[in-house]
Design a protein around this motif. Structure first.
Motif, short mmCIF file in Angstrom:
data_model
loop_
_atom_site.label_atom_id
_atom_site.label_comp_id
_atom_site.label_asym_id
_atom_site.label_seq_id
_atom_site.Cartn_x
_atom_site.Cartn_y
_atom_site.Cartn_z
N PRO A 1 -0.86 -7.09 36.84
CA PRO A 1 -1.14 -5.83 37.52
C PRO A 1 -0.66 -5.75 38.97
O PRO A 1 -1.44 -5.60 39.91
N GLY B 1 -3.18 1.75 32.32
CA GLY B 1 -3.42 1.41 33.71
C GLY B 1 -2.61 2.23 34.69
O GLY B 1 -1.77 3.05 34.32
N MET C 1 -7.84 -1.95 30.68
CA MET C 1 -7.34 -1.13 31.76
C MET C 1 -6.90 -2.03 32.91
O MET C 1 -7.68 -2.86 33.40
N LEU D 1 -5.45 -2.17 36.84
CA LEU D 1 -5.27 -1.50 38.12
C LEU D 1 -4.74 -2.53 39.11
O LEU D 1 -5.10 -3.71 39.01
N TYR E 1 -7.95 -6.19 37.88
CA TYR E 1 -7.38 -5.65 39.11
C TYR E 1 -6.99 -6.80 40.03
O TYR E 1 -7.44 -7.94 39.86
#
Length: 232
Positions: free
Chosen positions: A50, A118, A164, A166, A194
């Motif tokens: 990410p 994302g 997801m 991020l 994340y």
């Protein structure tokens, strides 16, 4: 299929940028990432990346950084971080990427029974007030995250897990509500990952968002070892 995640590789082959200027924890980077990746990741695994992958300013230079990552075990899927200035249009990027290295932008991808969505994210309300430009970018990135979630919904099959990604954390202390949290609460992913935060041990970061497991995976916080975030 196991799923790992590691962000903020900050590779700099063409234009060297020693990361030790950001702290002694970066000593041995990036070889430590490659060595520890090989220790824990197998060929059948999925690895999420990410953002903040390369300091390059142009795609050809970034591809030199990404080539050794693509050669590592596992299938990889990445999204853009705030320092990935080299990132072109999605079509151009996907056409240039080596095998087993995939990119997400305003869409989603399915790997086995795992769907990945994302967005980069942005600064969120918390300790510091946001200016007008921050508010604009926050709204834009939340819309991009929503588009990605919608794309994931079209790919998802019964029994699939939704992850997801991020780059920025989805919220900032003291964690007031924000547009990202609204998308997350509606989507209810199984896992959130994340990065972006440096010099912060993973165990001292936000571990749940709206009751959903959340993992901070910035490379230095993980001591450069990809983190297992989902098992079969």
């Amino acid at each position: 299929m196991r799923v790992f995640a590691i962000a903020d590789l900050h590779l700099a082959t063409v234009t060297p940028k020693p990361m030790t200027v950001f702290g002694p924890q970066w000593a041995g980077h990036p070889q430590a990432i490659f060595d520890r990746w090989r220790e824990v990741v197998r060929e059948g695994d999925l690895v999420l990346l990410p953002g903040d992958l390369s300091w390059a300013m142009r795609l050809p230079d970034a591809l030199i950084d990404l080539a050794p990552v693509a050669a590592l075990p596992g299938t990889k899927v990445m999204l853009r971080g705030n320092h990935d200035y080299w990132w072109p249009t999605l079509g151009k990027l996907r056409a240039a990427l080596p095998p087993r290295l995939h990119a997400i932008q305003n869409d989603a991808l399915r790997f086995g029974n795992v769907v990945v969505c994302g967005s980069r994210g942005w600064l969120t309300p918390g300790y510091e007030a946001l200016n007008a430009e921050d508010e604009r970018l926050l709204a834009r990135e939340a819309e991009r995250l929503s588009l990605s979630v919608q794309a994931a919904g079209k790919l998802r099959q019964p029994g699939d897990r939704l992850i997801m990604m991020l780059h920025y954390p989805p919220a900032s202390p003291p964690y007031p509500t924000n547009p990202f949290l609204q998308v997350i609460e509606a989507a209810r992913p199984d896992v959130i990952v994340y990065g972006h935060l440096h010099g912060v041990p993973a165990e001292k970061t936000m571990r749940h968002v709206a009751g959903i497991p959340a993992y901070m995976v910035a490379a230095d916080g993980l001591k450069f070892t990809p983190r297992l975030v989902l098992e079969p």
